[in-house]
Design a protein around this motif. Structure first.
Motif, mmCIF file in Angstrom:
data_model
loop_
_atom_site.group_PDB
_atom_site.id
_atom_site.type_symbol
_atom_site.label_atom_id
_atom_site.label_comp_id
_atom_site.label_asym_id
_atom_site.label_seq_id
_atom_site.Cartn_x
_atom_site.Cartn_y
_atom_site.Cartn_z
ATOM 1 N N THR A 41 0.855 -1.180 0.000
ATOM 2 C CA THR A 41 0.000 0.000 0.000
ATOM 3 C C THR A 41 0.894 1.234 0.000
ATOM 4 O O THR A 41 1.756 1.369 0.871
ATOM 5 N N SER A 42 0.714 2.090 -0.989
ATOM 6 C CA SER A 42 1.499 3.318 -1.101
ATOM 7 C C SER A 42 0.611 4.524 -0.808
ATOM 8 O O SER A 42 -0.506 4.613 -1.299
ATOM 9 N N VAL A 43 1.128 5.427 0.006
ATOM 10 C CA VAL A 43 0.479 6.706 0.303
ATOM 11 C C VAL A 43 1.416 7.774 -0.230
ATOM 12 O O VAL A 43 2.593 7.809 0.119
ATOM 13 N N THR A 52 -3.960 7.000 -1.792
ATOM 14 C CA THR A 52 -3.573 5.695 -1.260
ATOM 15 C C THR A 52 -3.955 4.659 -2.309
ATOM 16 O O THR A 52 -5.116 4.604 -2.734
ATOM 17 N N ASP A 53 -2.958 3.868 -2.737
ATOM 18 C CA ASP A 53 -3.199 2.864 -3.776
ATOM 19 C C ASP A 53 -2.440 1.584 -3.488
ATOM 20 O O ASP A 53 -1.392 1.600 -2.843
ATOM 21 N N GLU A 54 -2.956 0.507 -4.026
ATOM 22 C CA GLU A 54 -2.253 -0.770 -4.005
ATOM 23 C C GLU A 54 -1.258 -0.781 -5.158
ATOM 24 O O GLU A 54 -1.599 -0.404 -6.279
ATOM 25 N N GLU A 55 -0.033 -1.193 -4.868
ATOM 26 C CA GLU A 55 1.002 -1.288 -5.891
ATOM 27 C C GLU A 55 1.788 -2.580 -5.719
ATOM 28 O O GLU A 55 1.637 -3.291 -4.732
#
Length: 110
Positions: A41-43, A52-55
């Protein structure tokens, strides 16, 4: 003194893209090994907003002389407008593994 080997990291928005980039890097002999891990999870801040996204993480091991071409390849084949591309010098490792990185990133090895 510059390093002889580097680990290069980027992130992608999907596992499929990370795997495609990994395959293209190894096929082009720009990296000896590419590892995909995630999801993470990247913020981050982008375009004035916090997102905030899943990468997915992609980590590539390469020889120093292949580093510029690897970075160019990642930029050209990445879906992000501004992909994270971070390089870390590899200070050492087993001589056999480091020799393998050199061998697998040689054009003449084809």
């Amino acid at each position: 003194m510059a390093a002889d080997y580097y680990q290069v990291g980027t992130t992608t928005g999907s596992q499929a893209e990370a795997l495609a980039l990994a395959s293209s890097v190894v096929e082009a002999r720009l990296g000896a090994c590419a590892q995909v891990s995630g999801p993470i999870t990247s913020v981050y801040r982008w375009a004035g907003e916090v997102s905030t996204d899943e990468e997915w993480d992609l980590t590539v091991k390469t020889a120093a002389d292949r580093l510029p071409a690897l970075i160019d390849h990642l930029k050209a084949n990445h879906s992000y407008d501004l992909p994270q591309i971070l390089t870390t010098e590899i200070a050492g490792g087993s001589p056999e593994y480091l020799a393998w990185i050199t061998e697998e990133t040689r054009e003449s090895a084809r």
